[in-house]
Design a protein around this motif. Structure first.
Motif, PDB file in Angstrom:
ATOM      1  N   ASP A 292       0.811  -1.216   0.000  1.00  0.00           N
ATOM      2  CA  ASP A 292       0.000   0.000   0.000  1.00  0.00           C
ATOM      3  C   ASP A 292       0.851   1.275   0.000  1.00  0.00           C
ATOM      4  OD1 ASP A 292      -2.325  -1.426  -0.043  1.00  0.00           O
ATOM      5  OD2 ASP A 292      -2.745  -1.239   2.105  1.00  0.00           O
ATOM      6  N   GLN A 293       1.995   1.232   0.658  1.00  0.00           N
ATOM      7  CA  GLN A 293       2.766   2.453   0.885  1.00  0.00           C
ATOM      8  C   GLN A 293       3.952   2.637  -0.052  1.00  0.00           C
ATOM      9  OE1 GLN A 293       3.676   3.029   5.077  1.00  0.00           O
ATOM     10  NE2 GLN A 293       1.767   2.027   5.687  1.00  0.00           N
ATOM     11  N   THR A 294       4.305   1.600  -0.809  1.00  0.00           N
ATOM     12  CA  THR A 294       5.439   1.706  -1.727  1.00  0.00           C
ATOM     13  C   THR A 294       5.110   0.987  -3.035  1.00  0.00           C
ATOM     14  OG1 THR A 294       6.591  -0.359  -1.140  1.00  0.00           O
ATOM     15  CG2 THR A 294       6.972   1.544   0.284  1.00  0.00           C
ATOM     16  N   ALA A 295       6.005   1.152  -4.016  1.00  0.00           N
ATOM     17  CA  ALA A 295       5.878   0.452  -5.300  1.00  0.00           C
ATOM     18  C   ALA A 295       6.734  -0.810  -5.329  1.00  0.00           C
ATOM     19  CB  ALA A 295       6.277   1.383  -6.444  1.00  0.00           C
ATOM     20  N   ILE A 296       7.188  -1.249  -4.162  1.00  0.00           N
ATOM     21  CA  ILE A 296       8.047  -2.418  -4.085  1.00  0.00           C
ATOM     22  C   ILE A 296       7.273  -3.664  -4.508  1.00  0.00           C
ATOM     23  CG2 ILE A 296       7.602  -3.233  -1.715  1.00  0.00           C
ATOM     24  CD1 ILE A 296      10.723  -3.190  -1.361  1.00  0.00           C
ATOM     25  N   SER A 297       7.937  -4.596  -5.204  1.00  0.00           N
ATOM     26  CA  SER A 297       7.307  -5.850  -5.620  1.00  0.00           C
ATOM     27  C   SER A 297       7.615  -6.936  -4.609  1.00  0.00           C
ATOM     28  CB  SER A 297       7.831  -6.274  -7.000  1.00  0.00           C
ATOM     29  OG  SER A 297       7.461  -5.351  -7.981  1.00  0.00           O
ATOM     30  N   ILE A 298       6.603  -7.722  -4.266  1.00  0.00           N
ATOM     31  CA  ILE A 298       6.781  -8.805  -3.300  1.00  0.00           C
ATOM     32  C   ILE A 298       6.438 -10.133  -3.967  1.00  0.00           C
ATOM     33  CG2 ILE A 298       5.978  -9.800  -1.132  1.00  0.00           C
ATOM     34  CD1 ILE A 298       5.619  -6.992  -0.077  1.00  0.00           C
ATOM     35  N   ASN A 299       7.394 -11.051  -3.934  1.00  0.00           N
ATOM     36  CA  ASN A 299       7.228 -12.373  -4.514  1.00  0.00           C
ATOM     37  C   ASN A 299       7.194 -13.388  -3.381  1.00  0.00           C
ATOM     38  OD1 ASN A 299       9.196 -14.573  -6.629  1.00  0.00           O
ATOM     39  ND2 ASN A 299       6.991 -14.357  -6.509  1.00  0.00           N
ATOM     40  N   ALA A 300       6.056 -14.021  -3.182  1.00  0.00           N
ATOM     41  CA  ALA A 300       5.908 -15.003  -2.115  1.00  0.00           C
ATOM     42  C   ALA A 300       6.370 -16.369  -2.606  1.00  0.00           C
ATOM     43  CB  ALA A 300       4.464 -15.074  -1.639  1.00  0.00           C
ATOM     44  N   ARG A 301       7.400 -16.882  -1.990  1.00  0.00           N
ATOM     45  CA  ARG A 301       7.879 -18.234  -2.281  1.00  0.00           C
ATOM     46  C   ARG A 301       7.179 -19.184  -1.316  1.00  0.00           C
ATOM     47  NH1 ARG A 301      13.433 -20.921  -3.443  1.00  0.00           N
ATOM     48  NH2 ARG A 301      13.281 -22.885  -2.279  1.00  0.00           N
ATOM     49  N   VAL A 302       6.628 -20.254  -1.858  1.00  0.00           N
ATOM     50  CA  VAL A 302       5.960 -21.261  -1.033  1.00  0.00           C
ATOM     51  C   VAL A 302       6.779 -22.538  -1.123  1.00  0.00           C
ATOM     52  CG1 VAL A 302       3.819 -22.487  -0.546  1.00  0.00           C
ATOM     53  CG2 VAL A 302       3.742 -20.217  -1.620  1.00  0.00           C
TER      54      VAL A 302
END
Length: 573
Positions: A292-302
């Motif tokens: 919500d607060q940044t343009a950072i990309s988050i990749n969830a590894r399962v």
């Protein structure tokens, strides 16, 4: 006529980009054929006269039969994907059975143009293995780029049972003298054009002060000297709230890899704090803030294993409830839990067979795509195995200043290749030679593999440190699900329908890309590396010394090979 999709080939030959031609009715046939010819003219610069040359079918072609007699044709070197009609598939099969043929022998000239344009057919004298090897070595030795994986600390506040470090983690953090030595190391690269940094641990955010200071110093230097700078971080996300994400983003950290191992109950058992308390809710809260607060990309590894394989769908439901797809910059991918080091703990019991993992992950990947957490199935744009361990321009630096070639040895000082305080000696050690002498072209399984141009051996660590007690095989998911991935991509592009899938084409049975590695072939590949390193250092080096680490490997004096020393040639099919 063939419907097709072409991408840029690794050897730089220009191809048409992402084109899917769908011949849905005869009224469109003429227009589609004209469009195909125009595309092929762009591909070649001019229309070729195929009758004047001799050709052969590419060794990197992978056909997938369809229920209506048609076929998908994928080439792993060019990444071209073609849909052939029943009749065209028959012509292709006839060509594939022949060692060579002339263009004049193919009556369907448009088909031949499409095959040549996509790299499915090559000149009869072309050595494609040599082409791929040249591309691999050029990528491996690329000048002007540097990749640093930096571990400001190997400390961690989580107690994951399958961790490659084990549970007895150090608590020390990187000191300023190590940070300064890293900056000096970068400054010494006079031809540097790009610097890529990955922050790693332990949990790297437990050493955030080092991340902030080093980032500021490196960015300032790179900007002054017009060196491209990029960064990412592998984090458990415990400290990754919105404020932390903003601090990282201002320091050009553009992506975060976070591990989430199922729904709340499952994840909290598999990835608890060292105190035993759960981590799931705080991780998801932090991800929401960061998105919500940044343009950072988050990749969830399962990480998928015995305990959580049946609870991953519930985890995806949690992501839906949190509106992660709508927040943007969030994706999911699945990896097998495997024992990569002797310290890997519960991984020995958790691991699924690769056949079972890849069978189950297909359904998970498809659902993740439907929910907006993954894009359509796409082959890698380069060599998936070209990580810091394989690249000549990649290094891993621990908090103490030890330099390694692989993330998975960073916790073990005995496997270091040298010290950041002695940069001129980084390539002299036996440990360094193990990595430099490794190549996928030295073993017949890799060298004959149809996805070698995408894979590149995938994981050098699993070859060099092959251990019967661990048995972590290197072949990627594309090796286990080749036909399924090709079909999935074509289906998502709208070229085929689900009803056209042929169950007998399942890769675990049909093995369209060739034989997979076994523990025996890994150990044979390891033996080949040890042979080459023994010659290089002028003394016998065996697997027992390999696992004993630096003290054993460096114990005896060494000499550089002379003209009288034997030269070991690569074994290629």
């Amino acid at each position: 006529m063939p419907d097709f999709e072409c991408q840029v080939s690794q050897d730089g030959e220009p191809q048409a980009a992402e084109i899917a031609l769908l011949a849905q009715n005869s009224a469109r046939a003429d227009a589609l054929e004209a469009a195909a010819r125009q595309t092929l003219a762009t591909v070649h610069g001019r229309q070729r006269e195929p009758g004047a040359s001799r050709y052969k079918v590419s060794r990197y072609d992978i056909p997938v039969r369809l229920a209506d007699g048609a076929a998908l044709l994928f080439n792993s070197r060019t990444r071209s994907l073609i849909l052939l009609s029943d009749g065209e598939a028959g012509i292709y099969r006839g060509l594939a059975e022949r060692p060579a043929f002339s263009g004049s022998e193919v009556n369907d000239r448009l088909l031949l143009e499409a095959l040549v344009g996509g790299g499915h057919v090559v000149g009869a004298m072309v050595d494609e293995l040599a082409v791929v090897r040249d591309s691999y070595e050029a990528t491996r030795s690329a000048k002007g780029s540097l990749t640093l994986t930096i571990a400001p600390t190997m400390a961690c506040n989580f107690a994951c049972g399958y961790c490659f470090q084990g549970l007895n983690k150090p608590t020390t953090k990187m000191k300023p003298d190590v940070q300064n030595a890293i900056v000096d190391f970068v400054k010494a690269k006079k031809d540097l054009k790009s610097l890529s940094v990955v922050w790693y641990g332990g949990e790297p955010l437990m050493g955030k002060d080092s991340i902030f200071r080093l980032s500021d110093l490196l960015i300032s230097y790179c900007d002054k000297h017009k060196i491209a700078y990029s960064a990412g971080i592998v984090s458990n996300a415990w400290f990754l709230n919105g404020e932390m994400a903003a601090q990282l983003y201002t320091r050009r950290v553009r992506w975060v890899q976070v591990t989430i191992d199922g729904d709340r109950g499952t994840h909290d058992k598999m990835r608890p704090l060292t105190s035993g308390h759960g981590t799931f809710d705080r991780i998801l809260d932090n991800i929401a803030e960061a998105l919500d607060q940044t343009a950072i990309s988050i990749n969830a590894r399962v990480n998928v294993g015995q305990t959580n394989v049946d609870n991953v769908n519930a985890m995806l439901d949690c992501f839906v409830e949190r509106d992660f797809a709508k927040r943007g910059n969030f994706s999911v991918y699945f990896a097998p839990i495997e024992a990569s080091t002797p310290e890997s703990g519960s991984a020995f019991e958790e691991r699924l067979s690769r056949a079972e993992f890849n069978r189950k992950v297909l359904a998970l990947e498809e659902r993740a795509r439907r929910l907006g957490f993954a894009s359509i199935q796409t082959p890698s744009s380069g060599f998936a195995g070209m990580c810091v361990a394989a690249s000549h321009g990649g290094y891993v630096v621990s908090g103490e200043g030890d330099v390694h070639k692989c993330w998975e040895t960073a916790h073990d000082p005995s496997k270091r290749t040298g010290s950041i305080f002695e940069p001129d000696k980084l390539h002299n050690s036996v440990n360094a030679s193990l990595w430099s002498q490794w190549t996928p072209f030295d073993n017949p399984v890799c060298a004959s593999c149809k996805i070698l141009p995408m894979c590149g051996g995938f994981c050098a660590h699993r070859f060099i440190y092959s251990n019967p007690a661990e048995a972590a095989l290197p072949c990627p998911s594309w090796k286990w699900n080749t036909a399924e991935y090709i079909f999935s991509r074509a289906k998502d592009l709208g070229v085929v329908s689900a009803e056209q899938w042929v169950p007998e084409e399942a890769t675990v049975e049909a093995r369209q890309s060739g034989e997979r590695h076994s523990l025996d072939t890994l150990q044979a590949a390891q033996g080949r590396v040890l042979e080459k390193v023994s010659v290089l250092h002028g003394r016998q080096i065996d697997s027992a010394m390999l696992f004993a680490g630096e003290p054993a490997l460096e114990a005896a004096p060494s000499h550089r090979p002379t003209g009288a020393d034997p030269v070991l040639e690569s074994s290629e099919p």
